[in-house]
Motif scaffolding. Structure first.
Motif, PDB file in Angstrom:
ATOM      1  N   PRO A   1       0.831  -1.206   0.000  1.00  0.00           N
ATOM      2  CA  PRO A   1       0.000   0.000   0.000  1.00  0.00           C
ATOM      3  C   PRO A   1       0.867   1.257   0.000  1.00  0.00           C
ATOM      4  CG  PRO A   1      -0.628  -1.506   1.784  1.00  0.00           C
ATOM      5  CD  PRO A   1       0.704  -1.961   1.259  1.00  0.00           C
ATOM      6  N   LEU A   2       0.620   2.114  -0.974  1.00  0.00           N
ATOM      7  CA  LEU A   2       1.384   3.349  -1.069  1.00  0.00           C
ATOM      8  C   LEU A   2       0.538   4.575  -0.752  1.00  0.00           C
ATOM      9  CD1 LEU A   2       3.425   2.664  -4.337  1.00  0.00           C
ATOM     10  CD2 LEU A   2       4.233   2.536  -1.973  1.00  0.00           C
ATOM     11  N   ALA A   3      -0.735   4.347  -0.509  1.00  0.00           N
ATOM     12  CA  ALA A   3      -1.615   5.472  -0.223  1.00  0.00           C
ATOM     13  C   ALA A   3      -2.870   4.964   0.482  1.00  0.00           C
ATOM     14  CB  ALA A   3      -1.992   6.183  -1.514  1.00  0.00           C
ATOM     15  N   THR A   4      -3.586   5.887   1.091  1.00  0.00           N
ATOM     16  CA  THR A   4      -4.880   5.588   1.699  1.00  0.00           C
ATOM     17  C   THR A   4      -5.973   6.055   0.751  1.00  0.00           C
ATOM     18  OG1 THR A   4      -3.973   5.874   3.915  1.00  0.00           O
ATOM     19  CG2 THR A   4      -6.365   6.045   3.682  1.00  0.00           C
ATOM     20  N   LEU A   5      -6.910   5.197   0.488  1.00  0.00           N
ATOM     21  CA  LEU A   5      -8.005   5.524  -0.428  1.00  0.00           C
ATOM     22  C   LEU A   5      -9.236   5.875   0.400  1.00  0.00           C
ATOM     23  CD1 LEU A   5      -9.022   5.637  -3.357  1.00  0.00           C
ATOM     24  CD2 LEU A   5      -9.447   3.182  -3.229  1.00  0.00           C
ATOM     25  N   ASN A   6      -9.600   7.141   0.308  1.00  0.00           N
ATOM     26  CA  ASN A   6     -10.695   7.646   1.131  1.00  0.00           C
ATOM     27  C   ASN A   6     -11.946   7.822   0.251  1.00  0.00           C
ATOM     28  OD1 ASN A   6     -12.329   9.128   2.838  1.00  0.00           O
ATOM     29  ND2 ASN A   6     -10.623  10.198   3.781  1.00  0.00           N
ATOM     30  N   ILE A   7     -12.973   7.061   0.550  1.00  0.00           N
ATOM     31  CA  ILE A   7     -14.200   7.056  -0.254  1.00  0.00           C
ATOM     32  C   ILE A   7     -15.339   7.551   0.621  1.00  0.00           C
ATOM     33  CG2 ILE A   7     -15.817   5.582  -1.534  1.00  0.00           C
ATOM     34  CD1 ILE A   7     -13.105   5.520  -2.852  1.00  0.00           C
ATOM     35  N   THR A   8     -15.991   8.632   0.203  1.00  0.00           N
ATOM     36  CA  THR A   8     -17.096   9.156   1.012  1.00  0.00           C
ATOM     37  C   THR A   8     -18.290   9.557   0.154  1.00  0.00           C
ATOM     38  OG1 THR A   8     -16.059  11.344   0.942  1.00  0.00           O
ATOM     39  CG2 THR A   8     -15.671  10.039   2.910  1.00  0.00           C
ATOM     40  N   TRP A   9     -19.473   9.214   0.649  1.00  0.00           N
ATOM     41  CA  TRP A   9     -20.717   9.730   0.097  1.00  0.00           C
ATOM     42  C   TRP A   9     -21.232  10.766   1.094  1.00  0.00           C
ATOM     43  CZ3 TRP A   9     -19.159   4.667   0.092  1.00  0.00           C
ATOM     44  CH2 TRP A   9     -19.141   3.981  -1.126  1.00  0.00           C
ATOM     45  N   SER A  10     -22.315  11.452   0.754  1.00  0.00           N
ATOM     46  CA  SER A  10     -22.821  12.489   1.671  1.00  0.00           C
ATOM     47  C   SER A  10     -23.017  11.942   3.076  1.00  0.00           C
ATOM     48  CB  SER A  10     -24.164  13.053   1.199  1.00  0.00           C
ATOM     49  OG  SER A  10     -24.222  13.100  -0.186  1.00  0.00           O
ATOM     50  N   ASN A  11     -23.573  10.731   3.164  1.00  0.00           N
ATOM     51  CA  ASN A  11     -23.924  10.197   4.480  1.00  0.00           C
ATOM     52  C   ASN A  11     -23.294   8.835   4.762  1.00  0.00           C
ATOM     53  OD1 ASN A  11     -25.492  12.436   5.140  1.00  0.00           O
ATOM     54  ND2 ASN A  11     -27.337  11.549   4.235  1.00  0.00           N
ATOM     55  N   ALA A  12     -22.185   8.568   4.146  1.00  0.00           N
ATOM     56  CA  ALA A  12     -21.536   7.279   4.384  1.00  0.00           C
ATOM     57  C   ALA A  12     -20.050   7.372   4.033  1.00  0.00           C
ATOM     58  CB  ALA A  12     -22.193   6.191   3.542  1.00  0.00           C
ATOM     59  N   THR A  13     -19.262   6.557   4.693  1.00  0.00           N
ATOM     60  CA  THR A  13     -17.820   6.486   4.437  1.00  0.00           C
ATOM     61  C   THR A  13     -17.413   5.023   4.371  1.00  0.00           C
ATOM     62  OG1 THR A  13     -17.473   8.512   5.695  1.00  0.00           O
ATOM     63  CG2 THR A  13     -15.550   7.157   5.330  1.00  0.00           C
ATOM     64  N   ALA A  14     -16.533   4.717   3.447  1.00  0.00           N
ATOM     65  CA  ALA A  14     -15.973   3.361   3.403  1.00  0.00           C
ATOM     66  C   ALA A  14     -14.880   3.267   4.454  1.00  0.00           C
ATOM     67  CB  ALA A  14     -15.403   3.068   2.021  1.00  0.00           C
ATOM     68  N   HIS A  15     -14.963   2.263   5.312  1.00  0.00           N
ATOM     69  CA  HIS A  15     -13.933   2.121   6.339  1.00  0.00           C
ATOM     70  C   HIS A  15     -13.545   0.657   6.510  1.00  0.00           C
ATOM     71  CE1 HIS A  15     -11.407   3.890   9.387  1.00  0.00           C
ATOM     72  NE2 HIS A  15     -11.720   2.896  10.180  1.00  0.00           N
ATOM     73  N   TYR A  16     -12.971   0.092   5.465  1.00  0.00           N
ATOM     74  CA  TYR A  16     -12.370  -1.234   5.527  1.00  0.00           C
ATOM     75  C   TYR A  16     -13.316  -2.293   6.083  1.00  0.00           C
ATOM     76  CZ  TYR A  16      -8.660   2.126   5.096  1.00  0.00           C
ATOM     77  OH  TYR A  16      -7.912   3.196   4.694  1.00  0.00           O
ATOM     78  N   GLY A  17     -14.461  -2.367   5.461  1.00  0.00           N
ATOM     79  CA  GLY A  17     -15.348  -3.473   5.804  1.00  0.00           C
ATOM     80  C   GLY A  17     -16.518  -3.099   6.690  1.00  0.00           C
ATOM     81  N   ASN A  18     -16.830  -1.817   6.763  1.00  0.00           N
ATOM     82  CA  ASN A  18     -18.063  -1.438   7.465  1.00  0.00           C
ATOM     83  C   ASN A  18     -19.260  -1.747   6.566  1.00  0.00           C
ATOM     84  OD1 ASN A  18     -16.938   0.659   5.823  1.00  0.00           O
ATOM     85  ND2 ASN A  18     -18.513   2.055   6.582  1.00  0.00           N
TER      86      ASN A  18
END
Ligand SMILES: *[C@@H]1O[C@H](CO)[C@@H](O)[C@H](O)[C@H]1NC(C)=O
Ligand SMILES: *[C@@H]1O[C@H](CO)[C@@H](O)[C@H](O)[C@H]1NC(C)=O
Ligand SMILES: *[C@@H]1O[C@H](CO)[C@@H](O)[C@H](O)[C@H]1NC(C)=O
Length: 228
Positions: free
Chosen positions: A56-73
């Motif tokens: 891993p060379l970077a953190t991938l931050n994915i967000t919607w208005s009311n949700a965030t991806a957090h490694y298996g949520n």
């Protein structure tokens, strides 16, 4: 529509570590809080089902208005209907954009269609975007969709069918494996199902190989239909 979507890359990592031949010897620690990304990807069997293990060379931050991806949520499908914001955060303070301009590709794939137990339609390609980030004054990179961001495969919101349990929705960020600074000529995947390839569980890996890309960051969520 998607015009308002802002597509943001904040990339701080060192180009040399990204493209050096001896990259395997360098193991930058990418941690988002206490999350060990590779451990989580293996636990969810995304490694080796969807991608091979990687540095891993970077953190991938994915967000919607009311949700965030957090490694298996687990996220409700109603919250991921629109195109998410994407940020790529590097491990180093030196902006890799300053000297080089590698094109970044972000994809979303579902290896569990119609279900994890019966993945005969998998993988399903949900999204492929690519961008050649521009450097901002502070060294970070910010991009506003669709300016400079090309949608290779249009966003198809996750839509797990009723009674198919939890699906893994996997986001990956990729760059050219050979470190080329030239523009990539990406081919739109031939289909969403199997990404146009032949067999069950084929998809991202095949396309990535064909396009000469490698994974530098990943994230994932689970979604399931309300009706189970
Ligand atoms: C990712 O984005 C969310 C929402 O903007 C933010 O709260 C969070 O701090 C970001 N994560 C990182 C690692 O920057
Ligand atoms: C996000 O949540 C707020 C407050 O509940 C709501 O008003 C808004 O419509 C939601 N947005 C989306 C895209 O679901
Ligand atoms: C590097 O990879 C890209 C993408 O696969 C390809 O288009 C390009 O021809 C390659 N360049 C070299 C010098 O091998």
């Amino acid at each position: 529509m998607a015009i308002l979507f802002s597509f943001i890359f904040c990339v701080f990592f060192v180009a040399s570590s990204l493209f050096a031949v001896d990259v395997q010897q360098q193991v930058p620690l990418i941690k988002d809080g206490d999350v060990d990304l590779i451990y989580e990807l293996k636990k969810a069997e995304i490694i080796p089902t969807v991608i091979d293990t990687f540095i891993p060379l970077a953190t991938l931050n994915i967000t919607w208005s009311n949700a965030t991806a957090h490694y298996g949520n687990t996220v409700n499908p109603s919250l991921t209907q629109s195109v998410p914001n994407v940020m790529l955060l590097g491990s180093d303070s030196e902006p890799f954009i300053s000297s080089k301009h590698p094109q970044v590709v972000v994809a979303l794939t579902d290896p569990d269609a119609p279900s994890r137990d019966n993945p005969e339609w998998s993988e399903i390609c949900h999204w492929v975007v690519t961008a050649l980030p521009n450097k901002a004054a502070d060294g970070t990179v910010e991009m506003r969709f669709p300016d400079g961001v090309e949608e290779v495969m249009e966003y198809k919101p996750p839509g797990p069918p009723p009674e198919t349990g939890k699906h893994r929705y996997v986001f990956v960020a990729m760059v050219a494996r050979n470190g080329t600074m030239d523009e990539l000529h990406l081919k739109k995947p031939a289909d969403r199902q199997h990404w146009g390839y032949e067999n069950e569980r084929e998809g991202l890996r095949g396309w990535m190989g064909e396009m000469g890309l490698e994974v530098i960051a990943a994230n994932f969520i689970y979604e399931q239909n309300d009706e189970q």
